[in-house]
Each structure stands twice: as C-alpha cells, then as structure tokens.
Design an enzyme around this catalytic site. Structure first.
Site, mmCIF file in Angstrom:
data_model
loop_
_atom_site.group_PDB
_atom_site.id
_atom_site.type_symbol
_atom_site.label_atom_id
_atom_site.label_comp_id
_atom_site.label_asym_id
_atom_site.label_seq_id
_atom_site.Cartn_x
_atom_site.Cartn_y
_atom_site.Cartn_z
ATOM 1 N N CYS A 79 0.833 -1.205 0.000
ATOM 2 C CA CYS A 79 0.000 0.000 0.000
ATOM 3 C C CYS A 79 0.876 1.266 0.000
ATOM 4 O O CYS A 79 1.531 1.554 -1.000
ATOM 5 C CB CYS A 79 -0.975 -0.036 1.180
ATOM 6 S SG CYS A 79 -2.355 1.126 0.984
ATOM 7 N N HIS A 167 -3.603 -5.313 0.484
ATOM 8 C CA HIS A 167 -3.035 -5.754 1.757
ATOM 9 C C HIS A 167 -3.028 -7.282 1.852
ATOM 10 O O HIS A 167 -4.050 -7.886 2.193
ATOM 11 C CB HIS A 167 -3.842 -5.165 2.926
ATOM 12 C CG HIS A 167 -3.625 -3.706 3.133
ATOM 13 N ND1 HIS A 167 -2.673 -3.215 4.000
ATOM 14 C CD2 HIS A 167 -4.209 -2.629 2.561
ATOM 15 C CE1 HIS A 167 -2.696 -1.884 3.963
ATOM 16 N NE2 HIS A 167 -3.616 -1.511 3.094
ATOM 17 N N GLU A 169 -1.727 -9.034 4.099
ATOM 18 C CA GLU A 169 -1.688 -9.479 5.497
ATOM 19 C C GLU A 169 -3.073 -9.688 6.092
ATOM 20 O O GLU A 169 -3.214 -10.382 7.105
ATOM 21 C CB GLU A 169 -0.896 -8.478 6.352
ATOM 22 C CG GLU A 169 -1.558 -7.142 6.611
ATOM 23 C CD GLU A 169 -1.312 -6.106 5.524
ATOM 24 O OE1 GLU A 169 -1.475 -4.908 5.799
ATOM 25 O OE2 GLU A 169 -0.957 -6.498 4.381
#
Length: 507
Positions: A79, A167, A169
């Site tokens: 990001c 993202h 994660e």
C-alpha cells in the site's frame, strides 16, 4: 544467529498483522520504525514496507532513506510502501476518484512472476487506500491489475523489489499468506526455522547467560503472558526466581485460590498477597475510570515493592511483556491508545534491571511456547483479563458488595461458556455491572434491582474485535440462571458492539 525479515512501520494499523503473518510462516521478523533500519545486521534476509495513514504528498508523511536498502535486500512494499517506492523513483501517485476500500479481484496478473506463483486466477484481495499509483518509472513493470486499479502490483525490473497496492496481510485477501510465503521463503530464502522449541532452547540459554546466579522477582497475574514467562524463567534459573501474586480483591470468583494451586502444580516459588482492604479503601467513592486504573496500578506497585524488599539481594525484575505491548508503547505516530502496565513503571521505583523473556512474541506464539513447555491447557487458553480486574467492569464506584454480585454473575457466564463448548471459540468474555436499576417482577413482588451486560468477542489480536454470535438458547439459559441465583440482579442484556468503534472493555 537467527535470520530475520525487517518490517519498517510507516504507521499502518495492520503492521502488527504483517508481523503475525510472517511469524506464522515459521520465520522470525522484527517491526521497526520506518527510520530505524539497523546498521550492519548480517541476519537480515528481506524488508517489508508497511502501509501508512498518510499520503506520500503530506508534509508530515513518513519518508525513509531507500538508498540504505535498495538493491541490497529483497523488498516488498505494501500500500503506502508501494506508493512511496514508486513516488521516490519518479512515479506518480494521485488521489483516487473515490476511496478504494474493500474487496477487489485480480483481473489479471503475471502467473510466472515469483511473487504470484501458485496463486489462483481472479483471487480476492483487500484494498484500503485513498491514493493510487497512476504511473510508474520506466524500469518498473506492472504485474497485476484489478478492474478499478491498473497498477495493483509492480516489480522493479532486474531487481528483487515489488510493490502491491492491496493488503496481503489481512484475512480478506484470500491468498495473502501464499503471496507472503512467496516473498519470505522463495524470494528471501528464509529457512522457516523459527519455532516454539527453538525459541525455548535459545531463550533459556540466553537467560542463564544474562542472569547467572542473580535473584529475580516476577509479578504474576494469572494470565498466560506472566505465567509462561515464569515457567520459562523457572526452567532457566529455578530457585533464584520468586513470583509475587497480588490479590487486589477484584479477581474472578475463587481465582486467587485456583491460580495459586496451578502455580504450585507448575513448581513455581510463589508468594500470594491478600490486599483486599488496601484496595477497597483507596477506591472508595471513586467513579472515574482512568482514576480507578491509576489507583490500582499504584497500589499494585506499592504492595509488590513491599513484598519484594523482603527478599534479599534481588537484582532483576522480570515481566510478561509481549511484542504488541512494545510496538504500541513505541508508536511512531505519538498517539497513545492505552498505557501498558508491563512497559515502564516498576524498574524506576525499585532500581532493578529489567528482564522480559517474551518481548519478541505475539500472543498466539506465547501460547505455543506454553504448550511446548508442558503447561496446563486451561492456563494457556485463558481469556485476556484486565489488570485492574473487575474494577473496570463495574461502572461507577467500587464496593465489596458490587464485586461480589459481579463475581457471581461472571462465574455463571464463564462456567456456562465452558460447559457449552464455547469458551475456546471466543477471544474474551465477561460480565459488566451497570450503574442502573430496573423494574422487574419476581413471584408476586415488584423488584427494583441491578442490570448486568454480558460481553463476548471474537478476535485474533484484540486490535479489532467482533461481538460473538452466541446461541440464543445459551444466552437465555445464562440470563435465567443469573437472575435466579445472583441476588440483586433482575435484568441481563447482551452487548453487540464491535471494536471499533467500541472497545472490548467498557472502561
């Protein structure tokens, strides 16, 4: 020496989650402020740049010196990290037409690119940005797009450097773990040798070297962090460790006796202190939540200090501080969400050196270490419980009568969760005593008694939490049992607030 991935934190709320995902790949990582890249560390295998609340154009935006890492290590920018690398090399980052937040799908990506190997077509990813990369430098190439975002991912040609605008994660990115595995294992070449057993072996050896024959004291709370720290230290230094468990009178029903029995079973040297009168006296008439916390915190330090001074030649204070405590306490944004009772305070007053054997571990890793140490499962899976105990679950002033009411209601709720097989399915649960009374009917009599709120949440790390969807039959049974058995309560409600915007605790 332990190989590692360095995660440079630009202030994202999900930076800790990146660390957790890397650790889940059995790979050690460290989260450091964006401007604190370590000097001459031969064990670094790769670098991840986190997201950020800032735009790259903001005057206060965090800017790192990429020259220190560019071309020296594999890099993955996430990001803001991806935007910052593109912007710093002459690319263009502009505000998106509308904030790109939520689920998207990779409509196209380079399947042969090392970062995307093994990832299925049209995979779902999670976007969360106000800016977007609109052009990239000539030596960058686009390797993934969505319907809305042309430059969803790129690679620097002839370099092990990637950027993704989504993202990987977060759980909503379906194959985020595979993407991170591609980076950490395949690209950075990490051996995946970070495990509970290797941590215990290494840490015990380090503790013996650090502490030698010195005496150590540790404050126990009954929680998993301090308990695992105690067992680990006991394994390293045995009789030179003394644990102190302070009962401030606001623990759960029978908790002091039960926990002391557990610690005896573990072979720990524990001093138990009943300090009910002191704490109830100092809390009398106090209603403001932060003041309650400070009174209990100071009182705990005073009692602990008094007991510790009875032990001769103590040189070390051990604490169950874990990695999220350290990361939040050293927040680069300067915003304090909450103070951590384990970080700071006691050493200044007591002039002791600090020992924190778990400071590198996340909560789930602490539990894995506890299992590897052979600890009892009910200690390892115990829900988080606030340091001030039930004092922050009683809205208003604290009295022994209110604590007794709450202990009894809480005991019914927690026992019920265990009996119905629900305890391990929620992250944290408890009962809150509300500062209201309501009209009820019991038999032929009207009542005007207290109301309590049940609170149960699901979470992975307490940074965010959702209210637990407990079965209606269970809630009905618990409500009925509390009203029938706990004198002074005639109404039970269930808290269905998520975090954010609400917090897990009411105070």
């Amino acid at each position: 020496m332990q190989e590692k991935i360095i995660i440079l934190d630009f202030g994202s709320q999900t930076t800790q989650l990146i660390g957790r995902r890397v650790r889940e790949l059995d790979t050690y990582c460290e989260i450091l402020p964006y401007n604190k890249f370590p000097e001459d560390d031969q064990n670094i295998k790769g670098v991840i740049l986190s997201g950020s609340p800032f735009s790259v154009y903001d005057k206060d935006a965090f800017k790192a010196d990429l020259g220190r890492i560019w071309g020296k290590y594999p890099i993955l920018g996430i990001c803001y990290g991806a935007q910052f690398m593109a912007y710093s090399n002459g690319g263009k980052v502009e505000p998106a037409g509308s904030r790109e937040y939520g689920r998207a799908h990779l409509s196209s990506f380079s399947k042969e690119n090392k970062l995307f190997r093994g990832i299925k077509e049209n995979t779902q990813v999670w976007m969360s940005h106000g800016d977007t990369i609109t052009s990239i430098p000539s030596n960058f190439k686009i390797i993934a797009s969505t319907d809305e975002v042309k430059i969803a991912a790129y690679q620097v040609e002839s370099e092990n450097i990637w950027g993704v605008q989504f993202h990987p994660e977060v759980y909503h990115t379906e194959e985020g773990t595979q993407l991170l595995r591609n980076f950490v294992v395949e690209i950075c070449g990490c051996k995946q040798d970070w495990s509970p057993s290797s941590f215990i072996e290494t840490t015990v050896a380090q503790l013996r070297e650090q502490l030698k024959d010195d005496k150590v004291i540790l404050a126990l709370s009954g929680g998993v962090d301090s308990s695992v720290a105690a067992v680990l230290l006991n394994k390293a230094i045995g009789k030179n460790l003394t644990c102190i468990f302070v009962d401030h009178g606001m623990l759960r029903k029978n908790e002091f006796e039960n926990v002391m029995r557990d610690y005896e079973h573990l072979g720990l040297n524990v001093i138990g202190v009943n300090a009910h009168d002191k704490f109830f006296g100092e809390l009398a008439g106090v209603t403001e939540p932060e003041r309650k916390r400070k009174i209990i915190g100071k009182g705990f330090i005073d009692v602990f200090d008094e007991e510790a001074r009875k032990i001769k030649d103590v040189k070390w204070l051990a604490q169950g501080t874990i990695y999220p405590d350290c990361i939040e306490s050293l927040s680069i944004t300067g915003t304090v969400i909450k103070s951590h009772h384990n970080v700071g305070g006691l050493p200044e007053k007591m002039n002791l050196k600090l020992c924190e054997p778990l400071r590198l571990l996340f909560k789930d890793e602490v539990r894995r270490v506890g299992r590897e140490l052979g600890m009892m499962e009910h200690l390892i899976t115990r829900h988080p419980f606030p340091g001030p105990g039930l004092a922050v679950r009683i809205l208003g002033d604290i009295t022994p009568e209110k604590v007794s009411i709450l202990q009894n209601a809480d005991d019914i709720f927690i026992r019920g969760l265990r009996e119905w097989g629900l305890y391990d399915k929620v992250w944290q649960a408890g009962v809150v005593l509300l500062p209201v009374q309501s009209v009820g009917v019991m038999g032929d009599e009207r009542t005007y008694e207290r109301a309590v709120a049940l609170r149960a949440v699901t979470s992975t790390d307490a940074m965010t939490a959702d209210w637990a969807k407990l079965p209606y039959d269970f809630l009905a049974k618990i409500s009925n049992e509390i009203i029938n058995k706990v004198k002074g309560v005639n109404r039970v409600v269930y808290d269905i607030s998520s975090k954010p915007p609400a917090t897990i605790e009411w105070e």
